[in-house]
Design an enzyme around this catalytic site. Sequence first.
Site, PDB file in Angstrom:
ATOM      1  N   ARG A  55      30.754 -70.265  37.639  1.00  0.00           N
ATOM      2  CA  ARG A  55      30.825 -70.398  35.762  1.00  0.00           C
ATOM      3  C   ARG A  55      29.707 -70.709  34.987  1.00  0.00           C
ATOM      4  O   ARG A  55      28.854 -70.540  34.317  1.00  0.00           O
ATOM      5  CB  ARG A  55      32.078 -70.006  35.304  1.00  0.00           C
ATOM      6  CG  ARG A  55      32.206 -69.474  33.683  1.00  0.00           C
ATOM      7  CD  ARG A  55      33.408 -69.413  33.134  1.00  0.00           C
ATOM      8  NE  ARG A  55      34.535 -70.699  33.502  1.00  0.00           N
ATOM      9  CZ  ARG A  55      33.947 -72.090  33.016  1.00  0.00           C
ATOM     10  NH1 ARG A  55      33.255 -71.840  32.003  1.00  0.00           N
ATOM     11  NH2 ARG A  55      34.650 -73.101  33.203  1.00  0.00           N
ATOM     12  N   TYR A 107      19.559 -49.536  22.136  1.00  0.00           N
ATOM     13  CA  TYR A 107      20.480 -48.992  22.620  1.00  0.00           C
ATOM     14  C   TYR A 107      21.723 -49.325  21.554  1.00  0.00           C
ATOM     15  O   TYR A 107      22.095 -50.180  20.341  1.00  0.00           O
ATOM     16  CB  TYR A 107      20.564 -50.304  23.975  1.00  0.00           C
ATOM     17  CG  TYR A 107      22.042 -50.418  24.349  1.00  0.00           C
ATOM     18  CD1 TYR A 107      22.342 -49.131  25.009  1.00  0.00           C
ATOM     19  CD2 TYR A 107      22.337 -50.984  24.740  1.00  0.00           C
ATOM     20  CE1 TYR A 107      23.124 -48.488  26.127  1.00  0.00           C
ATOM     21  CE2 TYR A 107      24.144 -50.938  24.972  1.00  0.00           C
ATOM     22  CZ  TYR A 107      24.533 -49.529  26.146  1.00  0.00           C
ATOM     23  OH  TYR A 107      25.631 -49.615  26.646  1.00  0.00           O
ATOM     24  N   ASP A 179      13.626 -56.895  23.446  1.00  0.00           N
ATOM     25  CA  ASP A 179      14.144 -56.127  24.557  1.00  0.00           C
ATOM     26  C   ASP A 179      13.045 -55.908  25.356  1.00  0.00           C
ATOM     27  O   ASP A 179      12.736 -54.748  24.980  1.00  0.00           O
ATOM     28  CB  ASP A 179      15.361 -55.239  24.199  1.00  0.00           C
ATOM     29  CG  ASP A 179      16.306 -54.946  25.105  1.00  0.00           C
ATOM     30  OD1 ASP A 179      15.124 -53.932  26.151  1.00  0.00           O
ATOM     31  OD2 ASP A 179      17.103 -54.205  25.190  1.00  0.00           O
ATOM     32  N   LYS A 204      18.774 -51.915  34.834  1.00  0.00           N
ATOM     33  CA  LYS A 204      17.595 -50.848  34.660  1.00  0.00           C
ATOM     34  C   LYS A 204      16.583 -51.350  35.473  1.00  0.00           C
ATOM     35  O   LYS A 204      16.858 -51.091  37.190  1.00  0.00           O
ATOM     36  CB  LYS A 204      17.253 -50.832  33.238  1.00  0.00           C
ATOM     37  CG  LYS A 204      18.027 -50.401  32.450  1.00  0.00           C
ATOM     38  CD  LYS A 204      19.241 -49.979  32.828  1.00  0.00           C
ATOM     39  CE  LYS A 204      21.057 -49.355  31.182  1.00  0.00           C
ATOM     40  NZ  LYS A 204      21.245 -50.441  31.086  1.00  0.00           N
TER      41      LYS A 204
HETATM   42  N1  PLP Z   1      18.954 -52.945  26.202  1.00  0.00           N
HETATM   43  C1  PLP Z   1      18.911 -51.683  26.026  1.00  0.00           C
HETATM   44  C2  PLP Z   1      17.595 -51.170  26.205  1.00  0.00           C
HETATM   45  C3  PLP Z   1      19.592 -50.841  27.860  1.00  0.00           C
HETATM   46  O1  PLP Z   1      19.172 -49.324  27.422  1.00  0.00           O
HETATM   47  C4  PLP Z   1      21.088 -51.201  27.872  1.00  0.00           C
HETATM   48  C5  PLP Z   1      21.981 -50.428  28.316  1.00  0.00           C
HETATM   49  O2  PLP Z   1      21.976 -49.319  28.557  1.00  0.00           O
HETATM   50  C6  PLP Z   1      21.214 -52.450  27.423  1.00  0.00           C
HETATM   51  C7  PLP Z   1      19.867 -53.848  26.933  1.00  0.00           C
HETATM   52  C8  PLP Z   1      22.683 -53.010  27.697  1.00  0.00           C
HETATM   53  O3  PLP Z   1      22.906 -53.480  28.965  1.00  0.00           O
HETATM   54  P1  PLP Z   1      23.908 -53.356  30.141  1.00  0.00           P
HETATM   55  O4  PLP Z   1      23.988 -52.539  30.017  1.00  0.00           O
HETATM   56  O5  PLP Z   1      23.209 -54.230  30.931  1.00  0.00           O
HETATM   57  O6  PLP Z   1      24.637 -54.378  29.306  1.00  0.00           O
END
Ligand code: PLP
Length: 386
Positions: A55, A107, A179, A204
């Site tokens: 962890r 998101y 991001d 992704k």
């Molecule tokens: N950032 C973006 C651009 C996303 O599209 C997503 C999820 O769709 C996230 C962060 C969050 O990621 P996770 O689903 O792996 O927690």
Amino acid sequence: MKEGLATRCVHAGEPQDASGSPHAPLYTTTTFKFPSTAALLDVVEGRKPGALYTRYGLNPTIRALEEKLAAIEGAEAALAFASGMAAESALFLTHGRKGIVCLGDAYGGTLELLSAQLPTLGIPSHFLLGNELDALPALLKRGVGLVFFETPTNPALELFDIAAISDLAHAHGALVAVDNTFASPVNQNPLALGADFAVHSATKYLGGHSDLTAGALMGGKDLVMPVWGWRKNLGQTIAPEIAAQLARSLRTLPIRVERQNATAMKIAEAMQAHPKIARVLYPGLPDFPGHDLARRQMKGYGGMLTIEVQGGGAAATRVADALRLFALAPSLGGVESLVTQPCTTTHHGLTPEERARRGISDAMLRLSVGLEDAGDLIADLRQALG
Ligand code: PLP
């Protein structure tokens, strides 16, 4: 000389041991034993690196993945998480406590965390759309500590100038986190452009096969290591099994993303010429509003594009339902092509007025381009539009 990205994807973070395995082995164990208390204390007290407890992330499989992740973004340090949201929340809790400003669309989970959850802990958040950036200096002067944005954004593929925003934020003593999920490190390197952090939903493109959930945070060691303590005690560390699976995916990252870039460009051009398409949003198209910036800060234009169907939301729904190769599903970045209508998924929770303010129409379909043949994907879109 720094090795190229494809070489780093294959070879970084693959410690060689006596077994001769070309890849870091998978240690599923939760704990690691020591020959003596003195040796244990050396690790616990940070004098020596070593495996200790999974962890904590002090597991050789996780550490090997993190070396690879850091190398791929050209970062000093990386931390791997159980999800993209875990990476973002640990980042915000560590470096966003003076306030966070989120630029542009983000998101839905990120928006909810920033607008509804972090304020209950006393962490203020602010939101500026792309046409409101004039208000950023005033916010920075008020002491907001972290500027966060996606570029390109979801689903309008709006671009933000990473270098210019980083210069402005740094002049006011604020940090910048990008991001980089949509672009992937193949197409864009926020750290090289001046940002302090790159954060990813590794679910992704990094994972790339729609079969794992993970997150990553990359940046300078002094800034990333304080996040480690939050990850440890919030229990957000990636599982070693997933770390090994993600490392395996990363070895093929450039070849996947380069093909996805090329196919997305072909689809964008075919859709632009289609009579039933009102608009195509793709940074690679010369007439896309952010194209010049994309040329400056991106190495490839990505595998995400948005088409606007003539006839409004109902027509777009009919097209989404008629597609056969593009699966109707949220998420992105996998080998299989996906379609989603933002007003029914990622932006369903917003009022129609708020969607309109963000430039998101019901007629939009967001495509995540996979690794199928470009001709088959274009044929699928044409039959659905027909
Ligand atoms: N950032 C973006 C651009 C996303 O599209 C997503 C999820 O769709 C996230 C962060 C969050 O990621 P996770 O689903 O792996 O927690």
